[in-house]
Scaffold this active site. Structure first.
Site, PDB file in Angstrom:
ATOM      1  NE  ARG A  40      -3.748  -1.950   2.642  1.00  0.00           N
ATOM      2  CZ  ARG A  40      -3.510  -3.142   3.179  1.00  0.00           C
ATOM      3  NH1 ARG A  40      -2.332  -3.413   3.720  1.00  0.00           N
ATOM      4  NH2 ARG A  40      -4.446  -4.074   3.190  1.00  0.00           N
ATOM      5  CE  LYS A  63      -7.554  -1.414   5.206  1.00  0.00           C
ATOM      6  NZ  LYS A  63      -8.117  -1.664   3.884  1.00  0.00           N
ATOM      7  CG  HIS A 128      -5.620   1.228  -3.223  1.00  0.00           C
ATOM      8  ND1 HIS A 128      -4.880   1.580  -2.119  1.00  0.00           N
ATOM      9  CD2 HIS A 128      -6.310   0.132  -2.866  1.00  0.00           C
ATOM     10  CE1 HIS A 128      -5.131   0.733  -1.151  1.00  0.00           C
ATOM     11  NE2 HIS A 128      -5.990  -0.160  -1.579  1.00  0.00           N
ATOM     12  NE  ARG A 131      -3.120  -3.637  -1.365  1.00  0.00           N
ATOM     13  CZ  ARG A 131      -2.601  -4.515  -0.509  1.00  0.00           C
ATOM     14  NH1 ARG A 131      -1.306  -4.542  -0.307  1.00  0.00           N
ATOM     15  NH2 ARG A 131      -3.368  -5.352   0.150  1.00  0.00           N
ATOM     16  CG  HIS A 154      -7.689  -9.227  -0.277  1.00  0.00           C
ATOM     17  ND1 HIS A 154      -7.592  -9.067  -1.641  1.00  0.00           N
ATOM     18  CD2 HIS A 154      -7.492  -8.001   0.257  1.00  0.00           C
ATOM     19  CE1 HIS A 154      -7.355  -7.798  -1.908  1.00  0.00           C
ATOM     20  NE2 HIS A 154      -7.284  -7.128  -0.784  1.00  0.00           N
ATOM     21  CE1 TYR A 163      -7.590  -3.248  -3.342  1.00  0.00           C
ATOM     22  CE2 TYR A 163      -5.870  -4.556  -4.365  1.00  0.00           C
ATOM     23  CZ  TYR A 163      -6.270  -3.439  -3.659  1.00  0.00           C
ATOM     24  OH  TYR A 163      -5.332  -2.505  -3.277  1.00  0.00           O
TER      25      TYR A 163
END
Length: 180
Positions: A40, A63, A128, A131, A154, A163
């Site tokens: 990230r 995160k 993002h 990533r 995930h 994603y």
């Protein structure tokens, strides 16, 4: 918040790399680090020169607060070796021009990416995107959604595929082939 997409076209990635290379070594390395690590942006910006001295990144994700070890790709290792030449271990990799040794912020990283996106006429891009671009190409090359799920931390393969835009690819293809 805008929904961002991965950069799917390898030629577009090459064009963006060339654009950054001609403008700014720092911005080029930010892009290359993002698309080759799957980290990230919040975990990329605080990296220091010392963090690149091994063949992997050993970070605590901002995160999730989880410790993570990510092996560097050979291309990233090579580029970083050149980039850090002459830099001190304590220096941030992506230094801001403001202050003595401060990293650029998330909003500056966004502006850097938006500038390149405008150059290549790309929409749906943000921090993002780096990533997601890594994830998209990792999956396309390996077809290993379970491994990518683990890299991204995930909870399910479905989340990972959605994603990185694989679901979107499938829907787009289905709509293009649809006839009544």
């Amino acid at each position: 918040m805008n929904f961002v997409q991965p950069i799917r076209d390898p030629e577009l990635i090459r064009t963006i790399k060339h654009y950054f290379k001609s403008k700014s070594e720092r911005n080029y390395m930010l892009f290359v680090t993002g698309i080759n690590s799957g980290l990230r942006i919040s975990d990329i910006l605080p990296l220091r020169v010392s963090d690149t001295k091994q063949s992997y990144f050993n970070i605590k994700e901002l995160k999730t607060n989880k410790q993570k070890r990510i092996e560097m790709t050979p291309a990233l290792k090579r580029e970083l070796r050149i980039y850090i030449d002459g830099k001190e271990d304590y220096e941030f990799l992506f230094k801001s021009r403001e202050g003595v040794n401060k990293p650029i912020g998330r909003s500056m990283a966004y502006k850097i990416l938006r500038e390149a996106a405008e150059y290549v006429d790309l929409e749906e891009i943000g921090t993002h995107t780096l990533r997601k671009t890594f994830g998209y190409h990792f999956y396309k090359q390996s077809k290993d959604v379970a491994m990518l799920q683990k890299i991204f931390n995930h909870s399910s393969p479905d989340i990972t595929l959605r994603y990185i835009g694989i679901d979107q690819d499938g829907m787009d293809k289905a709509m293009k082939n649809f006839k009544i």
